[in-house]
Design a protein around this motif. Structure first.
Motif, short mmCIF file in Angstrom:
data_model
loop_
_atom_site.label_atom_id
_atom_site.label_comp_id
_atom_site.label_asym_id
_atom_site.label_seq_id
_atom_site.Cartn_x
_atom_site.Cartn_y
_atom_site.Cartn_z
N TYR A 6 -3.73 -45.81 -38.91
CA TYR A 6 -4.28 -47.10 -39.15
C TYR A 6 -5.76 -47.24 -38.97
CZ TYR A 6 -4.73 -52.17 -38.72
OH TYR A 6 -4.86 -53.53 -39.06
N ASP A 44 -0.78 -57.96 -37.57
CA ASP A 44 0.72 -57.91 -37.92
C ASP A 44 0.93 -56.38 -38.20
OD1 ASP A 44 1.18 -60.47 -37.21
OD2 ASP A 44 1.12 -61.35 -39.52
N LEU A 92 0.60 -54.08 -35.59
CA LEU A 92 1.86 -54.01 -34.63
C LEU A 92 3.01 -53.18 -35.37
CD1 LEU A 92 3.26 -55.02 -32.37
CD2 LEU A 92 4.15 -57.22 -33.72
N ASP A 93 3.20 -53.42 -36.79
CA ASP A 93 4.19 -52.62 -37.58
C ASP A 93 3.88 -51.00 -37.53
OD1 ASP A 93 5.63 -54.93 -37.56
OD2 ASP A 93 4.65 -55.42 -39.49
N THR A 133 2.33 -49.72 -33.25
CA THR A 133 2.86 -49.84 -31.86
C THR A 133 4.44 -49.48 -32.15
OG1 THR A 133 3.35 -52.47 -32.18
CG2 THR A 133 1.20 -51.62 -31.32
N ARG A 134 5.17 -49.93 -33.41
CA ARG A 134 6.45 -49.67 -33.74
C ARG A 134 6.73 -47.95 -34.21
NH1 ARG A 134 7.87 -55.56 -36.04
NH2 ARG A 134 7.49 -56.64 -34.18
N THR A 135 5.73 -47.66 -35.38
CA THR A 135 6.02 -46.47 -35.99
C THR A 135 5.15 -45.52 -35.72
OG1 THR A 135 5.04 -47.00 -37.92
CG2 THR A 135 7.43 -47.88 -37.62
N ALA A 136 4.16 -45.69 -34.89
CA ALA A 136 2.92 -44.55 -34.58
C ALA A 136 2.46 -44.13 -36.04
CB ALA A 136 3.73 -43.50 -33.89
#
Length: 740
Positions: A604, A591, A594-595, A598-601
């Protein structure tokens, strides 16, 4: 609770702390919830005020007669009493299950007696205010303990029978309507309570389960050992514990991935199920270590079962078995487990497959001790009989058995009303509407009962909405037409709408419940608009009662969701450290991935530690080892206040998902945290950053642990995975994941 720096709250630690709280103290009853302790009395107070307003309107406006001030003042006094009960229940000291039960019992008795007195002094069971008994029956069926439900139902029927004897209604039809609706409301409430109990049962099972192997987890197994040892001194029966260590399990995970390892564990669990006797207990103590408890098993029998286990497991994996036997109570559960560990250690050091050690002395007198208090943990035999581990709890929706039971209750209630109309109803067009139209309605209801047995109609989607729309329409149309024929809002049949709202709000998802309640509200508005003018004074009372039923039902649904969430947290929380387990960590890490990616680059990274066993590990008790691991987990979570999630992914392994700019920053964090790890130092550690070491959570987890990727979609150079080795001070040991 995990200690955290006061300056920077940790998302992962917050999740772990919340999981620990939910895991350690699950909601057992609906009465123990704060909203159930306060809101019902507030709803009752508002309904009483609305009833007083209706009486005032009836006396001053509807008929021009003098208002019944005794009824008005009585209702207002009851509202004050209900408000006082809400204030008392708001005190933390009165929220215990026993105290709440006494307060609810006293308040409910006052409400029932008040309704009965009002009914006796006016129109008997035909009084419109007696319709409040119907949602009350639903609510009592929802919150009442299982043993108390029959007595409460008998009390409600006894009160209604007393009202009927003291002030008989004009026709048998009215009495039959009230009795059938009370039974229907009670049944709907019981169904909602059973749904809550089902979720609580799943939560209890998940608290004792190991998900992969369908066995007892470590805590539940040790509880069983403690209970069985407590009986040894009383009965002088032998007892044996077998420790089974799977050889090469870590190699399977490293070579073929976690999915292959999980499949191997599932096969191992199934093998144990076919080998062990019915009274045996099986638990998983660690990654590749299982334990078997054999009550009343002498040494030769335990040894024979150990050989059978090795021979049956040989098709999948080799195993070493250490056996500890004893026949005295002077041995503690921890001592017995350590004797089994010593036997297993002999197996590994000498290269033999099985070894037996006897714990304690058979000549020593037993030290008697009572069986440990508390609820009995779920037995392994019960786990095997369940068929599968409940891996997840679905969202609250149209469960098949709930749909069938509720539709059957509605159909039975309608059948009673139609039969009463045929037997005791007066002749006339209005009663003919109930007689002949009711037969068509019954056919419609029976078709709906049949549809609930079709799985496609009990799942989310268009068929589920079709079933919900038809059941709601059936209740609204049937209740509205019958109530219109019996006097409109004055008819006690209007209580069926209130029961429908309460039941739907308690058992359906929020969106479904709102749509259904709005449809019922629209039907009630139509009924109010076509009712005789001398019944309009009841609009304030019934409107407040309808809204109150929705509020009470929504509270029940919220309690069910909380129990479902608790079950999910239990299934994904490590029982020892209260951190997410491997499944929970992977879900939370995906999760966050993903946040963040994939959403905010956003950056990680994953950090991995494998702690080492200190020199005192073998001599330490199980309780001391648990304390060391808990302190290490607390230190690790406190050292990463900004981590997405920190979890225990193995017996001695921990992982963390952190927001870092790249590999160098992740390595710096890794070394800093490793130095602050706590009582257990790191034997190995590693870091993996996205996208350098992988583009998925699974690839990053393997890269952080120094394992090669399972597959490569395109040939590309793989970067080195840095490792930090201990003891001997921090050093960088570069290990090649794949050929560069």
């Amino acid at each position: 609770m995990i200690p955290l720096p006061a300056t920077s709250p940790s998302p992962s630690s917050a999740v772990a702390a919340d999981g620990a709280q939910r895991h350690s103290s699950p909601p057992q009853t609906l009465l123990a919830r704060p909203e159930f302790a306060v809101l019902p009395w507030i709803v009752l107070a508002v309904c009483l005020v609305a009833g007083a307003l209706s009486e005032w309107l009836y006396g001053e406006i509807a008929t021009g007669a003098t208002a019944d001030w005794i009824a008005i003042y009585g209702a207002l006094g009851g509202a004050v009493l209900a408000t006082g009960l809400a204030m008392v229940q708001n005190l933390a000291a009165t929220r215990g299950p026993r105290t709440s039960a006494w307060i609810y019992g006293t308040g409910t008795a006052l409400v029932v007696l008040g309704l009965a007195a009002l009914a006796i002094s006016t129109d008997g069971l035909a009084t419109p205010y007696y319709a409040g008994m119907l949602p009350l029956a639903t609510y009592l069926g929802l919150i009442a303990p299982r043993r108390a439900r029959p007595w409460l139902l008998a009390t409600l029927f006894g009160v209604t029978a007393t009202v009927q004897l003291a002030n008989p209604t004009s026709s048998l039809f009215e009495a039959a309507v009230v009795w059938s609706l009370i039974l229907a409301g009670w049944g709907c409430g019981v169904l909602g309570g059973l749904e809550h109990a089902r979720l609580a049962k799943i939560a209890r099972r998940l608290a004792n389960y190991d998900r992969e192997t369908r066995t007892l987890n470590r805590r539940a197994f040790l509880e069983q050992v403690d209970r069985n040892l407590a009986a040894v001194g009383h009965q002088a029966d032998p007892i044996a514990v077998l420790l089974v260590d799977l050889t090469g399990f870590s190699d399977v995970n490293a070579r073929s991935g976690e999915r292959a390892g999980d499949e191997l564990l599932q096969r191992v669990g199934a093998t144990f199920s076919s080998v062990l006797p019915d009274d045996a207990e099986l638990g998983r103590l660690g990654d590749d270590r299982f334990a078997v408890l054999l009550p009343r098993a002498p040494r030769n029998e335990a040894e024979a079962i150990g050989h059978r286990i090795r021979s049956f497991l040989h098709a999948d994996v080799d195993a070493a078995v250490g056996i500890a036997t004893c026949q005295v109570r002077s041995l503690s559960p921890d001592d017995l487990m350590r004797v089994a560990e010593a036997a297993l250690r002999v197996c590994k050091e000498d290269g033999v497959g099985l070894h037996v050690l006897v714990g304690g002395s058979t000549e020593a007198p037993p030290s008697l001790r009572a069986v440990p208090a508390g609820p009995t943990p779920l037995r392994y035999r019960q786990i095997r009989e369940t068929g599968h581990v409940p891996r997840a709890v679905g969202t609250l929706t149209l469960y098949s058995w709930v749909s069938t039971a509720s539709a059957s209750v509605v159909a039975a209630c309608g059948a009673v009303v139609v039969a009463a109309a045929w037997v005791g109803g007066d002749a006339g067009p209005a009663n003919d509407l109930i007689r002949y139209g009711g037969l068509a309605w019954l056919a419609w209801a029976l078709v709906l009962v049949g549809l609930t047995r079709i799985p496609a109609f009990t799942r989310p989607g268009l068929p589920g909405w079709f079933l919900l729309a038809n059941t709601t329409a059936a209740v609204v149309i049937g209740t509205g037409c019958a109530a219109f024929a019996d006097g409109g809002l004055v008819s006690a049949l209007t209580g069926g709408m209130f029961v429908k709202v309460l039941f739907d709000a308690a058992t359906l998802p929020a969106t479904h419940a709102r749509v259904s309640s709005l449809a019922v509200l629209a039907g009630w508005i139509v009924l109010a608009s076509v009712s005789p003018t001398d019944a309009q004074y009841l609009i304030p009372f019934q409107l407040v009662l309808l809204v109150g039923c929705f509020v009470l039902g929504a509270m029940g649904q919220r309690a069910n969701r909380a129990m479902a969430e608790h079950a999910r947290v239990v299934g994904r929380t490590d029982d020892l450290t209260r951190l997410p387990n491997r499944a929970g960590f992977r879900s939370a890490a995906e999760d966050a991935f993903l946040d963040a990616v994939t959403r905010t680059a956003a950056p990680y990274a994953l950090l991995w530690w494998r702690v080492e066993r200190p020199a005192r590990w073998q001599a330490a008790s199980f309780a001391e080892r648990d304390r060391l691991l808990r302190r290490t987990a607390d230190s690790l979570a406190a050292a990463l206040p900004d981590a997405h999630v920190v979890g225990r992914t193995g017996e001695l392994e921990f992982m963390a998902a952190v927001p870092r700019a790249g590999r160098q920053e992740a390595l710096a964090t890794l070394q800093q945290v490793t130095n602050e790890l706590g009582p257990l130092s790191a034997e190995r550690s590693g870091a993996a950053a996205c996208p350098q070491d992988g583009a998925t959570v699974e690839a990053l987890m393997r890269a952080a642990a120094g394992l090669p990727p399972l597959t490569l979609s395109t040939p590309q150079p793989q970067l080195l995975t840095p490792m930090l080795g201990y003891p001997g001070g921090p050093r960088t040991d570069r290990r090649l994941a794949t050929g560069d």
